[in-house]
Design a protein around this motif. Structure first.
Motif, PDB file in Angstrom:
ATOM      1  N   ALA A 153       0.288   4.612   2.623  1.00  0.00           N
ATOM      2  CA  ALA A 153       0.033   4.541   4.066  1.00  0.00           C
ATOM      3  C   ALA A 153       1.250   4.090   4.856  1.00  0.00           C
ATOM      4  O   ALA A 153       1.396   4.449   6.032  1.00  0.00           O
ATOM      5  CB  ALA A 153      -1.141   3.599   4.335  1.00  0.00           C
TER       6      ALA A 153
ATOM      7  N   THR B  64      -5.428   9.839   0.132  1.00  0.00           N
ATOM      8  CA  THR B  64      -4.721   9.004   1.107  1.00  0.00           C
ATOM      9  C   THR B  64      -5.167   9.416   2.506  1.00  0.00           C
ATOM     10  O   THR B  64      -5.642  10.540   2.715  1.00  0.00           O
ATOM     11  CB  THR B  64      -3.188   9.153   1.001  1.00  0.00           C
ATOM     12  OG1 THR B  64      -2.820  10.510   1.255  1.00  0.00           O
ATOM     13  CG2 THR B  64      -2.704   8.753  -0.389  1.00  0.00           C
TER      14      THR B  64
ATOM     15  N   THR C 102      -1.826   3.821   8.740  1.00  0.00           N
ATOM     16  CA  THR C 102      -1.802   5.267   8.913  1.00  0.00           C
ATOM     17  C   THR C 102      -1.944   5.637  10.377  1.00  0.00           C
ATOM     18  O   THR C 102      -1.227   6.512  10.883  1.00  0.00           O
ATOM     19  CB  THR C 102      -2.928   5.920   8.092  1.00  0.00           C
ATOM     20  OG1 THR C 102      -2.735   5.616   6.701  1.00  0.00           O
ATOM     21  CG2 THR C 102      -2.934   7.427   8.268  1.00  0.00           C
TER      22      THR C 102
END
Length: 315
Positions: free
Chosen positions: A102, A224, A245
């Protein structure tokens, strides 16, 4: 032999200047002191370095050969001194950093770009790994610093934990974007992008929906979070996203304004940690980067807090 650096530097200066008196002036010492230093050096070596012929000081062949060795010693010492100064001023060395996905795309590279701006001799190795693997790399002292999701405490790891809130990411033109906060009631039955089942954020999200009596509809499952933003931008789904993120999107695509972030309530926390080996002393450069990373996390929180606020009327 017991030769001192002062004897070596005095000898070199006499060789360069060609006389005891000139060497004394250059070194800001008395002529007898320089003569005595050369004499003790000759006694230590066991051979003559200079002879006086017709009132002039002349070096012996042995002195010429010994000068080459002295120059090599002093050059190496000067290089060592420069290296020590670079290390002391964080200008030289190597940092090995392991980072969770991230933060690997933008957050950590952006942080390192600023940190390394004036450190031309400082080398960095940056790898992206899963949080569980980062723990092992730090515990085994293969890497100097790790940035990962918060692990369970281990004696072989020193960690500093930071609580971050997940946010809801949605298209800017979605009707829900007009809300200051979004909860499971607003996302009930709507398509969602989520991480794999065993991920902490997914489990907590599912628990929040269940407690609210709402349905979590999983349209896209991910390893992810970053790819999920593309699905959200395409209008395919919504996403409850970790702050790192979401921050990457805010920094890169704020001008385009395709997506917005809103607070999600009840709060779903996603904790991250700075990890260092528990049985090793941090280098000066690692300690400096550690502090830089702490500051960057705090700045990111402030940026995301501002990003989740509704614009003022007419603003």
């Amino acid at each position: 032999m017991n030769i001192s650096l002062r004897q070596i530097t005095t000898f070199r200066e006499v060789m360069r200047s060609g006389s005891i008196s000139q060497a004394a002036r250059t070194m800001m010492r008395t002529q007898p002191a320089v003569s005595a230093m050369v004499a003790t050096l000759e006694d230590e070596l066991g051979f003559r370095l200079f002879v006086r012929e017709h009132g002039k000081l002349s070096p012996t062949p042995e002195a010429q050969f010994f000068l080459e060795e002295c120059e090599a010693i002093l050059d190496r010492l000067e290089r060592t001194e420069r290296t020590v100064n670079q290390i002391r001023s964080l200008q030289a060395g190597k940092l090995r950093i392991a980072c969770l996905p991230a933060a690997s795309g933008l957050f950590m590279p952006r942080l390192l770009t600023g940190f390394l701006a004036d450190k031309d001799e400082l080398d960095v190795e940056l790898i992206m790994r899963s949080s569980s693997l980062i723990e092992d790399l730090i515990a085994s002292q293969q890497y100097d610093l790790g940035f990962s999701e918060t692990p369970a405490p281990r004696a072989s790891i020193e960690q500093a934990d930071f609580e971050l809130e997940c946010v809801c990411v949605l298209r800017a033109d979605d009707p829900l974007a007009a809300r200051e906060e979004i909860g499971p009631e607003q996302l009930d039955g709507r398509p969602m992008a989520v991480l794999f089942d065993n991920h902490t954020t997914t489990r907590r999200t599912a628990a929040v929906f269940h407690e609210a009596g709402c349905t979590l509809t999983r349209r896209v499952e991910l390893r992810t979070s970053l790819p999920g933003l593309q699905f959200v931008a395409a209008g395919m789904c919504y996403m409850i996203c970790d702050m790192l993120t979401a921050y990457s999107y805010i920094v890169q695509d704020r001008a385009a304004g395709h997506l917005v972030v809103r607070r999600f309530r009840p709060v779903i926390r996603n904790s991250v940690s700075i990890l260092t080996p528990g049985y090793a002393t941090m280098s000066l450069t690692t300690r400096a980067l550690y502090g830089h990373l702490e500051q960057s996390i705090h700045r990111m929180r402030e940026t995301m807090e501002a990003a989740t606020e509704m614009p003022s009327p007419g603003g």
